[in-house]
Structure formats: C-alpha cells, structure tokens
Enzyme design. Structure first.
Site, PDB file in Angstrom:
ATOM      1  N   ARG A  10       0.510  -1.446   0.077  1.00 38.12           N
ATOM      2  CA  ARG A  10       0.033   0.138  -0.013  1.00 38.12           C
ATOM      3  C   ARG A  10       0.470   1.602   0.026  1.00 38.12           C
ATOM      4  O   ARG A  10       0.712   2.207  -0.833  1.00 38.12           O
ATOM      5  CB  ARG A  10      -0.728   0.333   0.918  1.00 38.12           C
ATOM      6  CG  ARG A  10      -2.272   1.163   1.059  1.00 38.12           C
ATOM      7  CD  ARG A  10      -1.447   2.332   1.422  1.00 38.12           C
ATOM      8  NE  ARG A  10      -1.689   2.453   3.089  1.00 38.12           N
ATOM      9  CZ  ARG A  10      -0.571   3.854   3.522  1.00 38.12           C
ATOM     10  NH1 ARG A  10      -0.690   5.092   2.340  1.00 38.12           N
ATOM     11  NH2 ARG A  10      -0.433   3.918   4.512  1.00 38.12           N
ATOM     12  N   GLU A  11       1.991   1.589   1.167  1.00 41.87           N
ATOM     13  CA  GLU A  11       2.696   2.993   1.482  1.00 41.87           C
ATOM     14  C   GLU A  11       3.477   2.668   0.074  1.00 41.87           C
ATOM     15  O   GLU A  11       3.868   3.608  -0.770  1.00 41.87           O
ATOM     16  CB  GLU A  11       3.273   2.903   2.975  1.00 41.87           C
ATOM     17  CG  GLU A  11       3.483   4.229   2.975  1.00 41.87           C
ATOM     18  CD  GLU A  11       3.380   5.099   3.021  1.00 41.87           C
ATOM     19  OE1 GLU A  11       2.868   5.633   4.373  1.00 41.87           O
ATOM     20  OE2 GLU A  11       3.966   5.950   2.589  1.00 41.87           O
ATOM     21  N   HIS A  70      -6.673  -0.306   3.041  1.00 44.45           N
ATOM     22  CA  HIS A  70      -6.608   0.884   3.422  1.00 44.45           C
ATOM     23  C   HIS A  70      -8.171   2.232   2.319  1.00 44.45           C
ATOM     24  O   HIS A  70      -7.854   1.830   1.594  1.00 44.45           O
ATOM     25  CB  HIS A  70      -5.645   1.504   3.089  1.00 44.45           C
ATOM     26  CG  HIS A  70      -4.781   2.750   3.433  1.00 44.45           C
ATOM     27  ND1 HIS A  70      -4.498   3.978   3.042  1.00 44.45           N
ATOM     28  CD2 HIS A  70      -5.010   3.328   5.310  1.00 44.45           C
ATOM     29  CE1 HIS A  70      -4.124   5.282   3.415  1.00 44.45           C
ATOM     30  NE2 HIS A  70      -4.291   4.448   4.977  1.00 44.45           N
ATOM     31  N   ARG A 132      -8.985   0.178  12.532  1.00 45.49           N
ATOM     32  CA  ARG A 132      -7.907   0.964  12.592  1.00 45.49           C
ATOM     33  C   ARG A 132      -8.426   2.575  11.717  1.00 45.49           C
ATOM     34  O   ARG A 132      -8.774   2.480  10.830  1.00 45.49           O
ATOM     35  CB  ARG A 132      -6.459   0.563  11.911  1.00 45.49           C
ATOM     36  CG  ARG A 132      -5.719   1.217  12.367  1.00 45.49           C
ATOM     37  CD  ARG A 132      -4.170   1.605  11.765  1.00 45.49           C
ATOM     38  NE  ARG A 132      -4.921   2.055  10.265  1.00 45.49           N
ATOM     39  CZ  ARG A 132      -3.594   1.336   9.359  1.00 45.49           C
ATOM     40  NH1 ARG A 132      -2.598   1.024   9.540  1.00 45.49           N
ATOM     41  NH2 ARG A 132      -3.943   1.793   8.137  1.00 45.49           N
ATOM     42  N   THR A 166       2.821  11.622   9.358  1.00 46.91           N
ATOM     43  CA  THR A 166       2.079  11.328   8.189  1.00 46.91           C
ATOM     44  C   THR A 166       3.906  12.715   7.189  1.00 46.91           C
ATOM     45  O   THR A 166       4.406  11.790   6.305  1.00 46.91           O
ATOM     46  CB  THR A 166       0.794  11.982   7.798  1.00 46.91           C
ATOM     47  OG1 THR A 166       0.375  11.472   8.542  1.00 46.91           O
ATOM     48  CG2 THR A 166       0.500  12.244   6.081  1.00 46.91           C
ATOM     49  N   HIS A 202       2.843   4.890  12.549  1.00 49.97           N
ATOM     50  CA  HIS A 202       2.996   5.401  11.319  1.00 49.97           C
ATOM     51  C   HIS A 202       4.693   6.009  11.496  1.00 49.97           C
ATOM     52  O   HIS A 202       3.963   7.353  11.383  1.00 49.97           O
ATOM     53  CB  HIS A 202       2.524   5.280  10.565  1.00 49.97           C
ATOM     54  CG  HIS A 202       2.259   5.391   9.138  1.00 49.97           C
ATOM     55  ND1 HIS A 202       2.392   4.274   8.179  1.00 49.97           N
ATOM     56  CD2 HIS A 202       2.207   6.543   8.219  1.00 49.97           C
ATOM     57  CE1 HIS A 202       2.119   4.592   6.841  1.00 49.97           C
ATOM     58  NE2 HIS A 202       2.233   5.439   7.040  1.00 49.97           N
ATOM     59  N   HIS A 204       7.148   8.213   9.446  1.00 48.26           N
ATOM     60  CA  HIS A 204       7.709   9.016   7.902  1.00 48.26           C
ATOM     61  C   HIS A 204       9.219   9.380   8.122  1.00 48.26           C
ATOM     62  O   HIS A 204       9.649   9.402   8.979  1.00 48.26           O
ATOM     63  CB  HIS A 204       6.627   9.433   6.519  1.00 48.26           C
ATOM     64  CG  HIS A 204       5.879   9.082   5.795  1.00 48.26           C
ATOM     65  ND1 HIS A 204       6.404   8.723   5.075  1.00 48.26           N
ATOM     66  CD2 HIS A 204       4.854   9.090   6.567  1.00 48.26           C
ATOM     67  CE1 HIS A 204       5.248   8.149   4.449  1.00 48.26           C
ATOM     68  NE2 HIS A 204       4.291   7.810   5.145  1.00 48.26           N
ATOM     69  N   HIS A 297      41.618  -5.444   8.772  1.00 50.47           N
ATOM     70  CA  HIS A 297      39.856  -5.521   9.204  1.00 50.47           C
ATOM     71  C   HIS A 297      39.800  -7.094   8.744  1.00 50.47           C
ATOM     72  O   HIS A 297      39.228  -7.845   9.158  1.00 50.47           O
ATOM     73  CB  HIS A 297      38.047  -4.435   8.393  1.00 50.47           C
ATOM     74  CG  HIS A 297      38.135  -3.598   8.931  1.00 50.47           C
ATOM     75  ND1 HIS A 297      37.309  -3.224   9.437  1.00 50.47           N
ATOM     76  CD2 HIS A 297      39.114  -3.064   9.345  1.00 50.47           C
ATOM     77  CE1 HIS A 297      36.955  -1.764   9.492  1.00 50.47           C
ATOM     78  NE2 HIS A 297      38.574  -1.856   9.858  1.00 50.47           N
TER      79      HIS A 297
HETATM   80  C1  HCA Z   1      -1.206   8.035   3.309  1.00 51.64           C
HETATM   81  C2  HCA Z   1      -1.243   8.579   4.195  1.00 51.64           C
HETATM   82  C3  HCA Z   1      -0.798   7.944   5.275  1.00 51.64           C
HETATM   83  C4  HCA Z   1      -1.862   7.273   6.484  1.00 51.64           C
HETATM   84  C5  HCA Z   1      -1.943   6.077   7.155  1.00 51.64           C
HETATM   85  C6  HCA Z   1      -3.062   5.680   7.993  1.00 51.64           C
HETATM   86  C7  HCA Z   1       0.355   8.465   6.974  1.00 51.64           C
HETATM   87  O1  HCA Z   1      -0.855   8.277   2.080  1.00 51.64           O
HETATM   88  O2  HCA Z   1      -2.666   7.868   3.046  1.00 51.64           O
HETATM   89  O3  HCA Z   1      -3.430   5.430   7.337  1.00 51.64           O
HETATM   90  O4  HCA Z   1      -2.542   4.712   8.881  1.00 51.64           O
HETATM   91  O5  HCA Z   1       1.252   8.825   6.633  1.00 51.64           O
HETATM   92  O6  HCA Z   1      -0.794   9.297   7.242  1.00 51.64           O
HETATM   93  O7  HCA Z   1       0.215   6.325   4.957  1.00 51.64           O
HETATM   94 CU    CU Z   2       2.534   6.811   4.897  1.00 53.09          CU
END
Ligand code: HCA
Ligand code: CU
Length: 389
Positions: A10-11, A70, A132, A166, A202, A204, A297
């Site tokens: 997904r991501e 998602h 979630r 995010t 989550h 980034h 090494h």
């Molecule tokens: C996205 C944003 C998301 C959502 C994370 C989630 C983020 O690309 O839709 O739904 O838990 O980084 O907030 O990936």
């Molecule tokens: Cu994300």
C-alpha cells in the site's frame, strides 16, 4: 509482543514509479507471511479495481497474517474494502485545524461524526473485523483533537488507533515532538475513558528519523509498528522492515519470533519488481553489509568475524565475504586464495606480493574484483611472470 504491519503493497506502491501486479503482490505477501508479519496492508480498493482484486486474492490465500485494506473515511470507499474479504480495515481522516479548514473545509465535530458513521457501519457489516482509525498527521495535530477523534472511533468500534507521523516531523528526545509523548498521552487519555485500543505507529522518514521514532514508540509501549521493504513509500518512505526487526530483537530477545532468513529473498523480489535497487550499504541485506575490505579488518575477521560484526549473518542466511582492491593486505589475498581452492600458494610470499600489487593496480580502474571469476586469472598471470623471471 510487538506486532508488525507491513505496508509495502500500500504505502510502498505510493512511491513514484512503483507498481506490483496482483501476482507479484501475492508472492510478496506470502514471503511476509513466512517471515511472521502480523498484518499485511495490501492497498486501497477505491484507487483501482485491480487493487481490489489483489486484496481479494491475498485474503483468500490462507495466510496466517491478517489481510487489510486502506480506505478514506467514506462509506462508499469502505464498502469497496469490505467487499474484498478483508480481516483488517484502516480508515484515516486528519483532525488538525489546518487540515480541517484548508483541505476538508469541515469542523472537528463534523469530522468526528464522519468517523463514527463510517466505523459503526464497518463494525455492523463485519463484527469480527479489525478496524484501525488513524488521525492523519497526528503528531502535528493538537493532541486534544486526536484524543477526541480516537475516543469516538473506539466507541464506534475501532480496535486500533494509529499515531501517524505523516510528514516525518517527530523527533526523539524533543519535549513536544517525540512520538513517545503521543503514544503515552493518547493511551492514558483513552484508558481514563475505559477505552483500551491497540496503539499503532506509522513513521515517515522525511528527516531520516523513521527507525529512531519507531524504536522510541516501542519503548513507550506501542503495540503495532508499520514498515515496508526498503522503507519504500511516499517521498522518503517509512521504516525499513529488516532494520527494525533486527533492532527489536536486540532490545528485547523475547521479540525473536521472525524468520529473518527469508528477508533477503523478500528484498530481492521487491527490488526486482519496484525497480528500486537495494542500497549496497543496507544494514542487513546490502551487498556490502557483511563484506570486509580494509587490510586490518580482513586480517581480524580471518581470526574471528565478530571482531568487525555485531550481527551474525548466519541468522539472515547470509555468509560474510571479503572484497579485494586498493585497501587489501596480505590476509585478504590468503583468504581469497583459500576461497578459490589455491591454498598451496599462500606460502609463496613473492607470488602473494605480486598478486596483491596487481590487485591494487586493477582496483585503480574502479571496478570491483570478482574473486571467483577474476582472481584465478590474476593468479595465472602473476605465476607466469614469476616463472619467466
Ligand atoms: C496516506 C497517508 C498515511 C496514512 C496512514 C494510515 C500517513 O498515504 O494515505 O492510514 O494509517 O502517512 O498518514 O500513509
Ligand atoms: Cu504514510
């Protein structure tokens, strides 16, 4: 025990240029399952019917992992997700003042009504669904808004609240911006209302802190951590799966429940189909991760590999290795000669010195020397020079 949610499909597919066909998605999911990943987030079915098909295929594949979709916080999108036979649904809606005013043009109250409507609907349709709710951009949102939205979501039927960084804003040790503060404050505020959802994070990687924030959240009591293979995702991506698993095991040996020997195959598969190369210095599966080069090494690891390794590559199904070039010394030549079954030459000091000199010369061209393929040729040419003198 910590749970891991993998979002490569997904991501990861939100990284520009990345596309996995439904067949490849299934192969990636099977490997993630073999490693022992708890939840696989496959995609948003509202994006394309092919994504819906991929989710349904994986959901029907009989994997141990929970299979998830998602979705935007919208009834028609959630219905598409529910039609895919999922175990897990992730819905997100931002609750920061800026997002509410400039992006959605709705009030916090309206956002919460939407969250409650959508989650109640999903819960009524599928009583055993894991749901979630993510207040998108949680760590740049007023924490009171996140708590209000999360409480309403849990009361409507959500089992998990995800704290989303995010934009990679969270910073360990920072008094306000550390993700640990969000984990503990949200957990405590919900517990005070007798609400006990699992807490997910989550993170980034916009500032290169995704892994650090993931570990910070783990320390603060997060229950689920989101990852992807090579950390692929929007912009700088998220937490890399292998790196965090290897570190969680070090921090807490009780977390040793993943089959890390499948990681390399997983990375190769994802790399091949995403067209994103595995960085040579990726900590676990990079070409150089267990390759020793400089003379000092190589001479040390010839005695004991752990002198220059804090991870055991055998746990990853990988063998350590040496490289030959300008930095090499006599030990490297001896080890390399053993590797090509020419151990008897090690005692010939003149020849070894010639081979080393030749290797240093060749390395100036800048191409790495392949031990199996090129060393026998170098040995042969140095031996013939030896004889003719
Ligand atoms: C996205 C944003 C998301 C959502 C994370 C989630 C983020 O690309 O839709 O739904 O838990 O980084 O907030 O990936
Ligand atoms: Cu994300």
């Amino acid at each position: 025990m910590i749970q891991i949610l993998d979002s490569t499909l997904r991501e990861g597919e939100q990284a520009p240029g990345v596309y996995f066909s439904p067949t490849i998605k299934l192969a990636i999911a099977q490997l993630l399952d073999r490693i022992g990943i708890d939840i696989i987030e496959v995609g948003n079915p509202a994006v394309d019917p092919e994504i819906a098909l991929a989710i349904t295929n994986i959901a029907k594949a009989g994997l141990k992992a929970k299979i998830g979709a998602h979705s935007l916080c919208r009834l028609k999108d959630v219905q598409k997700a529910l039609d895919c036979d999922i175990d897990f649904l992730g819905v997100f809606l931002g609750i920061s003042q800026k997002r509410l005013e400039q992006d959605y043009a709705i009030s916090l109250g309206t956002a919460i009504e939407r969250i409650v409507e959508v989650i109640s609907y999903a819960r009524s349709q599928q009583p055993d669904l894991i749901i979630r709710y993510t207040p998108e951009d949680t760590v740049r949102s007023p924490i009171e808004n996140a708590i209000a939205a999360a409480s309403a979501a849990v009361q409507a039927g959500a089992n998990i609240i995800s704290i989303a960084d995010t934009t990679g804003y969270a910073t360990p040790f920072h008094p306000q911006r550390c993700i640990a503060r969000y984990v503990t404050t949200i957990k405590e505020a919900l517990a005070a209302r007798h609400l006990y959802p699992k807490i997910e994070v989550h993170c980034h990687n916009d500032r290169g802190l995704a892994l650090a924030n993931g570990l910070d959240a783990y320390h603060a009591g997060a229950d689920i951590i989101d990852v992807s293979v090579m950390g692929i995702g929007e912009r700088a991506g998220i937490i890399d799966i292998g790196t965090i698993l290897a570190n969680l095991i070090e921090i807490n040996p009780e977390e040793k429940h993943w089959q890390l020997e499948h990681l390399k195959e997983l990375y190769c598969l994802v790399s091949q189909h995403s067209h994103i190369p595995i960085s040579p210095h990726h900590p676990l599966v990079g070409k150089n991760a267990f390759t020793h080069y400089a003379g000092v090494h190589v001479s040390a690891i010839a005695k004991d590999e752990s002198l220059y390794q804090s991870l055991d590559p055998k746990n990853l199904g990988i063998k350590s290795d040496i490289a030959l070039g300008m930095q090499s010394g006599i030990s490297a030549i001896s080890l390399a000669l053993k590797q090509i079954d020419r151990e008897e030459l090690i005692g010939d000091r003149d020849l070894v010195a010639k081979i080393l000199k030749e290797i240093k010369e060749i390395s100036k061209r800048g191409t790495p020397i392949n031990i199996e393929r090129e060393l026998p040729l170098i040995v042969e040419s140095c031996s013939s020079i030896n004889q003719s003198i």
